[in-house]
Design a protein around this motif. Structure first.
Motif, short mmCIF file in Angstrom:
data_model
loop_
_atom_site.label_atom_id
_atom_site.label_comp_id
_atom_site.label_asym_id
_atom_site.label_seq_id
_atom_site.Cartn_x
_atom_site.Cartn_y
_atom_site.Cartn_z
N PRO A 1 0.83 -1.21 0.00
CA PRO A 1 0.00 0.00 0.00
C PRO A 1 0.86 1.26 0.00
O PRO A 1 1.87 1.34 0.69
CB PRO A 1 -0.80 -0.12 1.31
N THR A 2 0.44 2.25 -0.80
CA THR A 2 1.17 3.51 -0.87
C THR A 2 1.30 4.16 0.50
O THR A 2 2.35 4.72 0.85
CB THR A 2 0.46 4.48 -1.84
N GLU A 3 0.24 4.08 1.30
CA GLU A 3 0.28 4.72 2.61
C GLU A 3 1.33 4.07 3.51
O GLU A 3 1.96 4.75 4.32
CB GLU A 3 -1.10 4.66 3.26
N PHE A 4 1.52 2.76 3.37
CA PHE A 4 2.57 2.08 4.14
C PHE A 4 3.94 2.63 3.75
O PHE A 4 4.77 2.93 4.61
CB PHE A 4 2.52 0.57 3.89
N VAL A 5 4.16 2.77 2.45
CA VAL A 5 5.44 3.30 1.97
C VAL A 5 5.69 4.68 2.57
O VAL A 5 6.77 4.97 3.10
CB VAL A 5 5.46 3.39 0.43
N ASP A 6 4.67 5.54 2.52
CA ASP A 6 4.85 6.91 2.98
C ASP A 6 5.02 7.00 4.49
O ASP A 6 5.79 7.83 4.98
CB ASP A 6 3.67 7.77 2.52
N TYR B 1 -0.32 12.42 2.94
CA TYR B 1 -0.14 13.43 3.97
C TYR B 1 -1.47 13.74 4.66
O TYR B 1 -1.56 13.77 5.89
CB TYR B 1 0.46 14.69 3.36
N LEU B 2 -2.51 13.95 3.87
CA LEU B 2 -3.82 14.26 4.44
C LEU B 2 -4.37 13.09 5.26
O LEU B 2 -4.93 13.28 6.34
CB LEU B 2 -4.80 14.63 3.33
N LYS B 3 -4.18 11.88 4.76
CA LYS B 3 -4.69 10.70 5.46
C LYS B 3 -3.96 10.50 6.79
O LYS B 3 -4.57 10.15 7.80
CB LYS B 3 -4.53 9.45 4.59
N ILE B 4 -2.65 10.70 6.77
CA ILE B 4 -1.89 10.52 8.00
C ILE B 4 -2.30 11.57 9.03
O ILE B 4 -2.43 11.27 10.22
CB ILE B 4 -0.37 10.58 7.72
#
Length: 306
Positions: free
Chosen positions: A106-111, A294-297
């Motif tokens: 998942p992209t969010e995991f990477v970020d 960024y917004l999700k985090i």
């Protein structure tokens, strides 16, 4: 060994620790009082720690002190909203293995991982693993996003030998953390880099298309060409800890480059007029996918932050 000695933790099981001292591996426990020093981590001693060991009267080896850490990679402990889990300490570089399919990272995991490395001063390189199984269009988009952010992206196919020379250059003479979701090929990569290392590998579960865990405990392996790699259990989630919303953007390098152009010094880069970051997103200078992370985090749910 003498009664008191210093060494580096090369394996941590939670109950016992293997400490390398003068070429000899010592099996140690933690002296109880080490757990009472206000450390908010589920694992007070981690792979990479420089420690002092002593023999007790029964001849058992105890870790009695931990030297200050130069850096570490940390995440929120699973199901423990206020505790952290340190993955490894005193590392020269982190290498994050990512697959766009088989399985999908998942992209969010990477970020989240990249944000943590930025926050704790750990240089990081991204390896696009199993490149022979990935779609060319998806690979091109991924490279565009993360190279524009400032990260090196290396395409790797361990079994085919693709990208291994660059990986060897990254690892040579350094202590490197290998991280990624289960099934992305960490153990296979290490074996390809140094066939003398006996690290188990696993297959992908066809029913769920997810990786099976192969590494049970974090372990540091010396490389025949110099340096060492820390192989870690596959990480499912990566909750951030001790990073405030107001400082989160500091750990997105591309946002840091754009932010000086914002109208307001305390801009949150979410809604303010004259926000240079939002304008950079609109113009394509900052990838929408990164800005969305960024917004999700910032708005992450209660399982990660209270």
């Amino acid at each position: 060994m003498e009664r008191r000695s210093d060494g580096v933790v090369v394996r941590a099981t939670g109950s016992w620790y293997e400490v390398l001292h003068d070429g000899q591996t010592l099996r140690c426990r933690i002296r109880g009082r080490l757990r009472l020093k206000g450390v908010r981590s589920t694992n007070p001693v981690v792979v990479g720690d420089r420690v002092t060991c002593e023999r007790d009267e029964a001849g058992d080896c105890l870790i009695t002190d931990i030297a200050p850490r130069s850096n570490y990679v940390i995440r929120r402990a699973s199901n423990l909203s206020k505790e952290s889990h340190i993955i490894a300490a005193n590392i020269d570089r982190a290498v994050l293995l990512v697959t766009l399919r088989s399985p999908e990272t998942p992209t969010e995991f990477v970020d989240r991982f990249l944000v943590t490395c930025e926050a704790y001063k750990v240089p990081v390189t991204i390896l696009l693993s199993k490149i022979d199984l990935q779609e060319a269009e998806a690979v091109a988009r991924f490279r565009t996003i993360y190279e524009a952010a400032g990260y090196e992206v290396v395409e790797v196919a361990a079994k085919a030998g693709v990208g291994l020379e660059r990986v060897r250059e990254l690892l040579a003479g350094r202590t490197t953390l290998l991280a990624g979701n289960s099934g992305v090929g960490k153990s296979t990569l290490v074996h390809a880099i140094d066939p003398s290392l006996d690290i188990r590998t696993g297959e992908i579960s066809e029913s769920h298309h997810k990786g099976r865990h192969t590494t049970t405990f974090s372990t540091m392996y010396p490389l025949s060409g110099g340096g060492a790699v820390i192989d870690t259990p596959g990480i499912k989630g990566f909750g951030l800890i001790d990073i405030d919303d107001d400082e989160l953007w500091h750990y997105f390098p591309e946002m840091m480059r754009a932010a000086p152009g914002c109208r307001f010094y305390n801009c949150t880069h979410t809604h303010e007029p004259g926000c240079a970051v939002i304008e950079a997103v609109r113009s394509g200078e900052i990838a929408w996918e990164r800005y969305e992370s960024y917004l999700k985090i910032r708005d992450e749910d209660e399982k990660y932050r209270k």
